[in-house]
Design a protein around this motif. Structure first.
Motif, PDB file in Angstrom:
ATOM      1  N   PRO A   1     -25.689 -28.847  -8.110  1.00  0.00           N
ATOM      2  CA  PRO A   1     -25.987 -29.054  -9.514  1.00  0.00           C
ATOM      3  C   PRO A   1     -24.894 -28.602 -10.190  1.00  0.00           C
ATOM      4  O   PRO A   1     -24.265 -27.694  -9.915  1.00  0.00           O
ATOM      5  CB  PRO A   1     -27.385 -28.268  -9.865  1.00  0.00           C
ATOM      6  N   VAL A   2     -24.857 -29.136 -11.592  1.00  0.00           N
ATOM      7  CA  VAL A   2     -23.758 -28.763 -12.522  1.00  0.00           C
ATOM      8  C   VAL A   2     -24.357 -27.442 -13.269  1.00  0.00           C
ATOM      9  O   VAL A   2     -25.612 -27.031 -13.471  1.00  0.00           O
ATOM     10  CB  VAL A   2     -23.425 -29.802 -13.362  1.00  0.00           C
ATOM     11  N   VAL A   3     -23.239 -26.506 -13.350  1.00  0.00           N
ATOM     12  CA  VAL A   3     -24.015 -25.242 -13.693  1.00  0.00           C
ATOM     13  C   VAL A   3     -23.222 -24.942 -15.159  1.00  0.00           C
ATOM     14  O   VAL A   3     -21.874 -25.474 -15.313  1.00  0.00           O
ATOM     15  CB  VAL A   3     -23.954 -23.926 -13.001  1.00  0.00           C
ATOM     16  N   GLY A   4     -23.701 -24.297 -16.074  1.00  0.00           N
ATOM     17  CA  GLY A   4     -22.934 -24.034 -17.316  1.00  0.00           C
ATOM     18  C   GLY A   4     -22.911 -22.790 -17.766  1.00  0.00           C
ATOM     19  O   GLY A   4     -23.550 -21.637 -17.365  1.00  0.00           O
ATOM     20  N   GLY A   5     -22.007 -22.421 -18.783  1.00  0.00           N
ATOM     21  CA  GLY A   5     -21.876 -21.199 -19.625  1.00  0.00           C
ATOM     22  C   GLY A   5     -21.677 -20.048 -18.677  1.00  0.00           C
ATOM     23  O   GLY A   5     -20.658 -19.935 -17.743  1.00  0.00           O
ATOM     24  N   ALA A   6     -22.521 -18.939 -18.845  1.00  0.00           N
ATOM     25  CA  ALA A   6     -22.215 -17.640 -17.908  1.00  0.00           C
ATOM     26  C   ALA A   6     -22.366 -18.010 -16.444  1.00  0.00           C
ATOM     27  O   ALA A   6     -21.566 -17.383 -15.651  1.00  0.00           O
ATOM     28  CB  ALA A   6     -23.182 -16.691 -18.393  1.00  0.00           C
ATOM     29  N   ASP A   7     -23.251 -18.885 -16.116  1.00  0.00           N
ATOM     30  CA  ASP A   7     -23.393 -19.065 -14.672  1.00  0.00           C
ATOM     31  C   ASP A   7     -22.194 -19.798 -13.985  1.00  0.00           C
ATOM     32  O   ASP A   7     -21.667 -19.493 -12.920  1.00  0.00           O
ATOM     33  CB  ASP A   7     -24.759 -20.032 -14.404  1.00  0.00           C
ATOM     34  N   ALA A   8     -21.502 -20.757 -14.824  1.00  0.00           N
ATOM     35  CA  ALA A   8     -20.315 -21.278 -14.508  1.00  0.00           C
ATOM     36  C   ALA A   8     -19.229 -20.275 -14.239  1.00  0.00           C
ATOM     37  O   ALA A   8     -18.339 -20.475 -13.284  1.00  0.00           O
ATOM     38  CB  ALA A   8     -19.864 -22.413 -15.350  1.00  0.00           C
ATOM     39  N   LEU A   9     -19.025 -19.382 -15.581  1.00  0.00           N
ATOM     40  CA  LEU A   9     -17.987 -18.398 -15.176  1.00  0.00           C
ATOM     41  C   LEU A   9     -18.254 -17.400 -13.931  1.00  0.00           C
ATOM     42  O   LEU A   9     -17.269 -17.118 -13.362  1.00  0.00           O
ATOM     43  CB  LEU A   9     -17.614 -17.780 -16.394  1.00  0.00           C
ATOM     44  N   ALA A  10     -19.248 -16.901 -14.011  1.00  0.00           N
ATOM     45  CA  ALA A  10     -19.624 -16.029 -12.692  1.00  0.00           C
ATOM     46  C   ALA A  10     -19.271 -16.686 -11.436  1.00  0.00           C
ATOM     47  O   ALA A  10     -18.954 -16.144 -10.532  1.00  0.00           O
ATOM     48  CB  ALA A  10     -21.158 -15.555 -12.721  1.00  0.00           C
ATOM     49  N   ALA A  11     -19.779 -18.069 -11.239  1.00  0.00           N
ATOM     50  CA  ALA A  11     -19.697 -18.780 -10.106  1.00  0.00           C
ATOM     51  C   ALA A  11     -18.096 -18.842  -9.698  1.00  0.00           C
ATOM     52  O   ALA A  11     -17.737 -18.620  -8.584  1.00  0.00           O
ATOM     53  CB  ALA A  11     -20.064 -20.146  -9.819  1.00  0.00           C
ATOM     54  N   SER A  12     -17.450 -19.197 -10.833  1.00  0.00           N
ATOM     55  CA  SER A  12     -15.838 -19.167 -10.480  1.00  0.00           C
ATOM     56  C   SER A  12     -15.009 -17.988 -10.250  1.00  0.00           C
ATOM     57  O   SER A  12     -14.258 -17.887  -9.294  1.00  0.00           O
ATOM     58  CB  SER A  12     -15.309 -19.706 -11.766  1.00  0.00           C
ATOM     59  N   VAL A  13     -15.647 -16.847 -10.986  1.00  0.00           N
ATOM     60  CA  VAL A  13     -15.301 -15.731 -10.429  1.00  0.00           C
ATOM     61  C   VAL A  13     -15.649 -15.030  -9.182  1.00  0.00           C
ATOM     62  O   VAL A  13     -14.837 -14.601  -8.140  1.00  0.00           O
ATOM     63  CB  VAL A  13     -15.544 -14.391 -11.513  1.00  0.00           C
ATOM     64  N   ARG A  14     -16.649 -15.466  -8.812  1.00  0.00           N
ATOM     65  CA  ARG A  14     -17.288 -15.159  -7.337  1.00  0.00           C
ATOM     66  C   ARG A  14     -16.379 -15.896  -6.245  1.00  0.00           C
ATOM     67  O   ARG A  14     -16.059 -15.407  -5.296  1.00  0.00           O
ATOM     68  CB  ARG A  14     -18.737 -15.766  -7.201  1.00  0.00           C
ATOM     69  N   ALA A  15     -15.843 -17.084  -6.548  1.00  0.00           N
ATOM     70  CA  ALA A  15     -14.975 -17.910  -5.802  1.00  0.00           C
ATOM     71  C   ALA A  15     -13.443 -17.568  -5.752  1.00  0.00           C
ATOM     72  O   ALA A  15     -12.786 -17.993  -4.813  1.00  0.00           O
ATOM     73  CB  ALA A  15     -15.128 -19.351  -5.860  1.00  0.00           C
ATOM     74  N   SER A  16     -13.188 -16.637  -6.525  1.00  0.00           N
ATOM     75  CA  SER A  16     -11.887 -16.091  -6.478  1.00  0.00           C
ATOM     76  C   SER A  16     -11.398 -15.263  -5.633  1.00  0.00           C
ATOM     77  O   SER A  16     -12.227 -14.931  -4.749  1.00  0.00           O
ATOM     78  CB  SER A  16     -11.534 -15.573  -8.116  1.00  0.00           C
ATOM     79  N   ASP A  17     -10.143 -15.168  -5.480  1.00  0.00           N
ATOM     80  CA  ASP A  17      -9.527 -14.010  -4.173  1.00  0.00           C
ATOM     81  C   ASP A  17      -9.302 -12.688  -4.715  1.00  0.00           C
ATOM     82  O   ASP A  17      -8.806 -12.048  -4.139  1.00  0.00           O
ATOM     83  CB  ASP A  17      -8.036 -14.713  -3.815  1.00  0.00           C
ATOM     84  N   SER A  18      -9.788 -12.398  -5.972  1.00  0.00           N
ATOM     85  CA  SER A  18      -9.576 -11.087  -6.644  1.00  0.00           C
ATOM     86  C   SER A  18     -10.411 -10.183  -6.042  1.00  0.00           C
ATOM     87  O   SER A  18     -11.480 -10.511  -5.666  1.00  0.00           O
ATOM     88  CB  SER A  18     -10.021 -11.328  -8.150  1.00  0.00           C
ATOM     89  N   ARG A  19      -9.994  -9.077  -6.093  1.00  0.00           N
ATOM     90  CA  ARG A  19     -11.086  -7.753  -5.573  1.00  0.00           C
ATOM     91  C   ARG A  19     -12.143  -7.662  -6.531  1.00  0.00           C
ATOM     92  O   ARG A  19     -12.991  -7.046  -6.564  1.00  0.00           O
ATOM     93  CB  ARG A  19     -10.220  -6.645  -5.329  1.00  0.00           C
ATOM     94  N   LEU A  20     -11.944  -8.298  -7.797  1.00  0.00           N
ATOM     95  CA  LEU A  20     -12.846  -8.000  -8.672  1.00  0.00           C
ATOM     96  C   LEU A  20     -14.067  -9.181  -8.855  1.00  0.00           C
ATOM     97  O   LEU A  20     -14.964  -9.462  -9.690  1.00  0.00           O
ATOM     98  CB  LEU A  20     -12.330  -8.101 -10.078  1.00  0.00           C
ATOM     99  N   ARG A  21     -13.955 -10.028  -7.847  1.00  0.00           N
ATOM    100  CA  ARG A  21     -15.076 -11.179  -7.697  1.00  0.00           C
ATOM    101  C   ARG A  21     -16.555 -10.461  -7.688  1.00  0.00           C
ATOM    102  O   ARG A  21     -17.338 -11.314  -7.801  1.00  0.00           O
ATOM    103  CB  ARG A  21     -14.736 -11.959  -6.507  1.00  0.00           C
ATOM    104  N   PHE A  22     -16.645  -9.459  -7.026  1.00  0.00           N
ATOM    105  CA  PHE A  22     -17.923  -8.861  -7.223  1.00  0.00           C
ATOM    106  C   PHE A  22     -18.508  -8.769  -8.470  1.00  0.00           C
ATOM    107  O   PHE A  22     -19.728  -8.792  -8.473  1.00  0.00           O
ATOM    108  CB  PHE A  22     -17.873  -7.294  -6.441  1.00  0.00           C
ATOM    109  N   THR A  23     -17.829  -8.823  -9.520  1.00  0.00           N
ATOM    110  CA  THR A  23     -18.499  -8.936 -10.809  1.00  0.00           C
ATOM    111  C   THR A  23     -19.157 -10.372 -11.020  1.00  0.00           C
ATOM    112  O   THR A  23     -19.842 -10.361 -11.662  1.00  0.00           O
ATOM    113  CB  THR A  23     -17.296  -8.739 -11.985  1.00  0.00           C
ATOM    114  N   GLY A  24     -18.776 -11.202 -10.173  1.00  0.00           N
ATOM    115  CA  GLY A  24     -19.172 -12.655 -10.162  1.00  0.00           C
ATOM    116  C   GLY A  24     -20.572 -12.474  -9.597  1.00  0.00           C
ATOM    117  O   GLY A  24     -21.770 -13.173 -10.014  1.00  0.00           O
ATOM    118  N   ARG A  25     -20.770 -11.538  -8.540  1.00  0.00           N
ATOM    119  CA  ARG A  25     -21.947 -11.540  -7.860  1.00  0.00           C
ATOM    120  C   ARG A  25     -23.017 -10.593  -8.747  1.00  0.00           C
ATOM    121  O   ARG A  25     -24.225 -10.970  -8.854  1.00  0.00           O
ATOM    122  CB  ARG A  25     -21.798 -10.905  -6.404  1.00  0.00           C
ATOM    123  N   LEU A  26     -22.340  -9.672  -9.148  1.00  0.00           N
ATOM    124  CA  LEU A  26     -23.178  -8.937 -10.302  1.00  0.00           C
ATOM    125  C   LEU A  26     -23.843  -9.751 -11.507  1.00  0.00           C
ATOM    126  O   LEU A  26     -24.995  -9.411 -11.712  1.00  0.00           O
ATOM    127  CB  LEU A  26     -22.234  -7.683 -10.905  1.00  0.00           C
TER     128      LEU A  26
END
Length: 126
Positions: free
Chosen positions: A67-92
Protein backbone atom coordinates in the motif's frame (compact mmCIF):
# COMPACT_ATOMS: atom_id res chain seq x y z
CA UNK A 1 8.40 5.61 -12.67
CA UNK A 2 10.29 7.31 -15.48
CA UNK A 3 10.89 5.62 -18.78
CA UNK A 4 14.09 3.61 -18.68
CA UNK A 5 14.29 3.56 -14.88
CA UNK A 6 13.84 0.36 -12.95
CA UNK A 7 10.55 0.00 -11.12
CA UNK A 8 10.94 0.03 -7.39
CA UNK A 9 10.18 1.96 -4.25
CA UNK A 10 10.12 5.72 -4.70
CA UNK A 11 9.42 8.60 -2.37
CA UNK A 12 7.42 11.26 -4.22
CA UNK A 13 7.66 14.83 -2.96
CA UNK A 14 6.64 18.30 -4.12
CA UNK A 15 9.53 19.46 -6.28
CA UNK A 16 8.03 22.96 -6.56
CA UNK A 17 8.36 23.44 -2.81
CA UNK A 18 11.78 24.67 -1.73
CA UNK A 19 11.27 23.40 1.81
CA UNK A 20 10.39 19.91 0.57
CA UNK A 21 13.35 19.83 -1.81
CA UNK A 22 15.72 21.02 0.93
CA UNK A 23 14.36 18.39 3.32
CA UNK A 24 14.93 15.58 0.82
CA UNK A 25 18.47 16.85 0.12
CA UNK A 26 19.15 16.92 3.87
CA UNK A 27 18.02 13.30 4.24
CA UNK A 28 20.11 12.25 1.24
CA UNK A 29 23.21 14.12 2.44
CA UNK A 30 22.92 12.45 5.85
CA UNK A 31 22.36 8.98 4.39
CA UNK A 32 18.84 8.82 5.83
CA UNK A 33 17.03 8.25 2.53
CA UNK A 34 16.45 4.53 2.11
CA UNK A 35 14.53 4.93 -1.14
CA UNK A 36 14.95 6.88 -4.34
CA UNK A 37 13.28 10.28 -4.06
CA UNK A 38 11.70 12.00 -7.06
CA UNK A 39 9.59 15.13 -7.40
CA UNK A 40 6.11 13.98 -8.39
CA UNK A 41 6.09 16.68 -11.08
CA UNK A 42 8.74 14.69 -13.00
CA UNK A 43 6.62 11.55 -13.19
CA UNK A 44 4.55 11.28 -16.38
CA UNK A 45 0.83 11.68 -15.63
CA UNK A 46 0.00 8.21 -16.89
CA UNK A 47 2.47 6.69 -14.44
CA UNK A 48 1.24 8.44 -11.30
CA UNK A 49 -0.64 5.99 -9.11
CA UNK A 50 -1.48 8.51 -6.38
CA UNK A 51 -4.21 11.15 -6.41
CA UNK A 52 -3.02 14.63 -7.33
CA UNK A 53 -4.61 16.10 -4.17
CA UNK A 54 -2.60 13.72 -1.99
CA UNK A 55 0.64 14.53 -3.80
CA UNK A 56 0.06 18.23 -3.16
CA UNK A 57 -0.45 17.74 0.57
CA UNK A 58 2.06 15.11 1.64
CA UNK A 59 5.12 13.13 0.66
CA UNK A 60 4.16 9.61 -0.43
CA UNK A 61 6.07 6.37 -0.63
CA UNK A 62 5.12 4.07 -3.48
CA UNK A 63 6.39 0.49 -3.16
CA UNK A 64 5.44 -2.20 -5.68
CA UNK A 65 3.02 -4.69 -4.16
CA UNK A 66 2.51 -2.67 -0.97
CA UNK A 67 0.00 0.00 0.00
CA UNK A 68 1.03 3.61 -0.60
CA UNK A 69 1.95 5.37 2.64
CA UNK A 70 2.17 9.10 3.16
CA UNK A 71 3.38 11.81 5.47
CA UNK A 72 5.26 10.83 8.61
CA UNK A 73 4.80 7.11 7.81
CA UNK A 74 6.49 7.56 4.42
CA UNK A 75 9.45 9.40 5.92
CA UNK A 76 9.80 6.88 8.76
CA UNK A 77 9.75 3.97 6.28
CA UNK A 78 12.42 5.62 4.17
CA UNK A 79 14.65 6.24 7.18
CA UNK A 80 14.13 2.61 8.32
CA UNK A 81 15.31 1.42 4.89
CA UNK A 82 18.44 3.58 4.94
CA UNK A 83 21.99 2.41 5.63
CA UNK A 84 22.40 5.00 8.38
CA UNK A 85 23.08 3.97 11.92
CA UNK A 86 20.23 6.35 12.75
CA UNK A 87 17.70 4.12 10.96
CA UNK A 88 16.45 3.05 14.39
CA UNK A 89 14.63 6.40 14.51
CA UNK A 90 12.45 5.15 11.65
CA UNK A 91 11.55 2.14 13.79
CA UNK A 92 10.91 4.37 16.78
CA UNK A 93 8.53 6.54 14.74
CA UNK A 94 6.47 3.43 13.94
CA UNK A 95 5.67 2.81 17.62
CA UNK A 96 2.16 3.92 18.64
CA UNK A 97 2.99 6.88 20.93
CA UNK A 98 5.83 8.16 18.77
CA UNK A 99 3.78 7.62 15.62
CA UNK A 100 0.97 9.84 16.91
CA UNK A 101 3.46 12.61 17.72
CA UNK A 102 5.18 12.22 14.34
CA UNK A 103 1.81 12.54 12.57
CA UNK A 104 0.92 15.67 14.53
CA UNK A 105 4.30 17.28 13.85
CA UNK A 106 4.16 16.31 10.16
CA UNK A 107 0.69 17.88 9.77
CA UNK A 108 1.87 21.13 11.34
CA UNK A 109 5.02 21.28 9.21
CA UNK A 110 3.05 20.46 6.05
CA UNK A 111 0.47 23.18 6.76
CA UNK A 112 3.17 25.74 7.43
CA UNK A 113 5.88 24.68 4.97
CA UNK A 114 5.53 27.95 3.04
CA UNK A 115 6.72 29.76 6.20
CA UNK A 116 9.77 27.54 6.76
CA UNK A 117 13.28 28.01 5.33
CA UNK A 118 13.17 27.47 1.57
CA UNK A 119 9.39 27.78 1.56
CA UNK A 120 7.46 30.06 -0.78
CA UNK A 121 3.91 30.70 -1.90
CA UNK A 122 4.23 27.58 -4.11
CA UNK A 123 4.56 25.53 -0.91
CA UNK A 124 1.17 26.58 0.46
CA UNK A 125 -1.34 23.75 0.74
CA UNK A 126 -4.79 24.89 -0.41
Amino acid sequence: MREGEPAGPVLLYDGDCGFCSRSVRFLEEHNLMGYRATPWQRVPDGELTVAFERLQSEVVLVRPGLPVVGGADALAASVRASDSRLRFTGRLLALPGFRAVAHAVYRQVARNRYRLPGGSAACRIG
